[in-house]
Design an enzyme around this catalytic site. Structure first.
Site, PDB file in Angstrom:
ATOM      1  N   ASP A   1       0.914  -0.991   0.007  1.00 33.82           N
ATOM      2  CA  ASP A   1       0.039  -0.105   0.078  1.00 33.82           C
ATOM      3  C   ASP A   1       0.862   1.098  -0.066  1.00 33.82           C
ATOM      4  OD1 ASP A   1      -0.815   0.753   3.398  1.00 33.82           O
ATOM      5  OD2 ASP A   1       0.872  -0.311   2.643  1.00 33.82           O
TER       6      ASP A   1
ATOM      7  N   ASP B   1       6.646   1.440   2.505  1.00 30.70           N
ATOM      8  CA  ASP B   1       6.542   0.474   1.312  1.00 30.70           C
ATOM      9  C   ASP B   1       7.196   0.808   0.279  1.00 30.70           C
ATOM     10  OD1 ASP B   1       3.735   1.082   2.636  1.00 30.70           O
ATOM     11  OD2 ASP B   1       3.450  -1.025   1.842  1.00 30.70           O
TER      12      ASP B   1
ATOM     13  N   ASN C   1      -2.398   2.887   3.278  1.00 26.24           N
ATOM     14  CA  ASN C   1      -1.827   4.195   3.646  1.00 26.24           C
ATOM     15  C   ASN C   1      -2.626   5.293   2.775  1.00 26.24           C
ATOM     16  OD1 ASN C   1       0.159   3.388   5.250  1.00 26.24           O
ATOM     17  ND2 ASN C   1       1.241   2.684   3.604  1.00 26.24           N
TER      18      ASN C   1
ATOM     19  N   THR D   1       2.706  -5.645   2.721  1.00 28.21           N
ATOM     20  CA  THR D   1       3.321  -4.616   3.669  1.00 28.21           C
ATOM     21  C   THR D   1       1.915  -3.945   3.582  1.00 28.21           C
ATOM     22  OG1 THR D   1       4.109  -3.395   1.616  1.00 28.21           O
ATOM     23  CG2 THR D   1       5.656  -4.913   2.899  1.00 28.21           C
TER      24      THR D   1
ATOM     25  N   PHE E   1      -1.748  -1.113  11.950  1.00 25.92           N
ATOM     26  CA  PHE E   1      -2.688  -0.492  10.812  1.00 25.92           C
ATOM     27  C   PHE E   1      -3.124  -1.195  10.002  1.00 25.92           C
ATOM     28  CE2 PHE E   1      -4.120   2.855   8.473  1.00 25.92           C
ATOM     29  CZ  PHE E   1      -3.583   2.694   7.179  1.00 25.92           C
ATOM     30  N   ASN E   2      -2.273  -2.186   9.391  1.00 25.61           N
ATOM     31  CA  ASN E   2      -2.589  -3.065   8.233  1.00 25.61           C
ATOM     32  C   ASN E   2      -3.733  -4.210   8.749  1.00 25.61           C
ATOM     33  OD1 ASN E   2      -0.960  -2.001   6.547  1.00 25.61           O
ATOM     34  ND2 ASN E   2       0.950  -3.516   7.149  1.00 25.61           N
TER      35      ASN E   2
ATOM     36  N   HIS F   1       9.355  -0.257   9.086  1.00 25.01           N
ATOM     37  CA  HIS F   1       8.338  -1.392   9.186  1.00 25.01           C
ATOM     38  C   HIS F   1       8.541  -2.383   8.091  1.00 25.01           C
ATOM     39  CE1 HIS F   1       6.101   0.733  12.248  1.00 25.01           C
ATOM     40  NE2 HIS F   1       5.815   1.819  11.685  1.00 25.01           N
ATOM     41  N   ASP F   2       8.015  -2.128   6.978  1.00 24.20           N
ATOM     42  CA  ASP F   2       7.922  -2.793   5.587  1.00 24.20           C
ATOM     43  C   ASP F   2       9.279  -3.130   5.162  1.00 24.20           C
ATOM     44  OD1 ASP F   2       5.245  -0.811   4.248  1.00 24.20           O
ATOM     45  OD2 ASP F   2       5.242  -2.312   5.709  1.00 24.20           O
TER      46      ASP F   2
END
Ligand code: RIB
Ligand code: CA
Length: 317
Positions: free
Chosen positions: A10, A15, A39, A125, A171-172, A241-242
């Protein structure tokens, strides 16, 4: 052995870094990038993915657009964090590269079903909307993929494992908990790279690291500096994160991994999208299926120095 991957994104800021890390790592071959709303809306995450590929000169990785909203819920985006354009309002040039005509969900199914068993790994991701929908349409993909590596979840196992969308939800998982539930219950081999490791303080990009990145001459570093400028100015640091999920597919030894029975809550309110790992090991005395019920390999710690070295060597130095 090079791992063939499908990267479902996203594209947002982190990402974008995950796409660059995946495309510029010899351990991986990116067969397909699929985009989803998260996102920002999928129209933007799709263009953003093309922008990033073009910016690093990668023109042979196909990108297919996916679903524009969660399976059941209204889309909630994170533009306040990732910017209106999803790339830190960096206004990268419009891409010449074009999206594939075919839908991302159909291509995920087609690629996996036409590959040999265990040949393909899927790294996600973003919210799991595309993969969840694909698994409804073709449940067999869960048996055929080698592994699904998910950036997502917050388990409260490490000191950093609290939520970011709510006090307990990542969030995801929060955006599309129903899709996440389908994937977690699919029977596929699943590894989750959650906030327990991605927000570990010594893995963050601090102002000092940012200056190292922005003074690099490498093209990926210049892009990272551009798309993270507002984040570093506003927050003084940001999490990878990703890219950390991609790192888990490159070198699993960077992580301490424990297998648990994990469920995701499809409730509303503060527990929406919460991922709960059942850590009652004494239950094996009462439940003969205890080990069999464990469905997720959870990353509970990461070698911060080795991860950052990988990230910096591949994209900055
Ligand atoms: O919680 C962090 C995750 O949500 C990252 O994948 C970020 O890009 C957003 O999608
Ligand atoms: Ca993401």
């Amino acid at each position: 052995m090079v791992r063939k991957i499908i990267l479902d994104v996203d594209t947002g800021v982190d990402d974008a870094m995950a796409i660059m890390l995946a495309c510029l790592s010899p351990e991986l071959k990116v067969d397909l990038i699929t985009t989803v709303s998260g996102n920002v809306h999928v129209d933007k995450t799709s263009v953003n993915s093309l922008k990033i590929l073009e910016a690093i000169g990668v023109e042979d990785v196909p990108v297919a657009k996916g679903l524009s909203k969660p399976l059941l819920r209204k889309l909630e985006t994170a533009e306040d964090f990732h910017g209106k354009d999803g790339l830190g309002d960096s206004n990268l040039p419009e891409p010449k590269l074009k999206l594939l005509e075919k839908h991302a969900v159909d291509l995920i199914i087609e690629k996996v079903m036409n590959s040999k068993k265990d040949e393909l790994t899927i790294i996600t991701t973003g919210p799991l909307t595309n993969l969840g929908f694909a698994m409804i349409k073709e449940p067999e993909i869960a048996k055929r993929v080698n592994e699904i590596v998910i950036m997502g979840g917050a388990f409260g196992i490490s000191p950093y494992g609290y939520g970011n969308a709510t006090p307990v939800s990542e969030f995801n998982m929060y955006v599309d908990p129903e899709a996440a539930k389908i994937v977690l219950e699919s029977g596929a081999k699943i590894t989750m790279v959650g906030l327990d490791v991605t927000t570990k303080p010594d893995t963050l990009i601090t102002m000092e690291k940012y200056e190292e990145i922005s003074s690099s001459k490498s093209k990926p570093a210049q892009i990272i500096a551009k798309i993270t400028k507002k984040l570093i100015e506003r927050y003084g640091a940001y999490a990878l994160h990703d890219p950390m999920a991609v790192a888990a597919a490159i070198d699993r030894s960077l992580f301490k991994v424990e297998k648990y029975h994990v469920e995701v809550l499809t409730s509303d309110g503060i527990t929406r999208g919460q991922t709960v790992a059942d850590r009652r090991e004494w239950m094996k005395l009462l439940d003969e299926n205890w080990e069999k019920r464990k469905n997720v390999y959870v990353c509970v710690d990461v070698n911060s120095e080795k991860f950052l070295t990988l990230f910096m060597k591949r994209l900055v130095y």
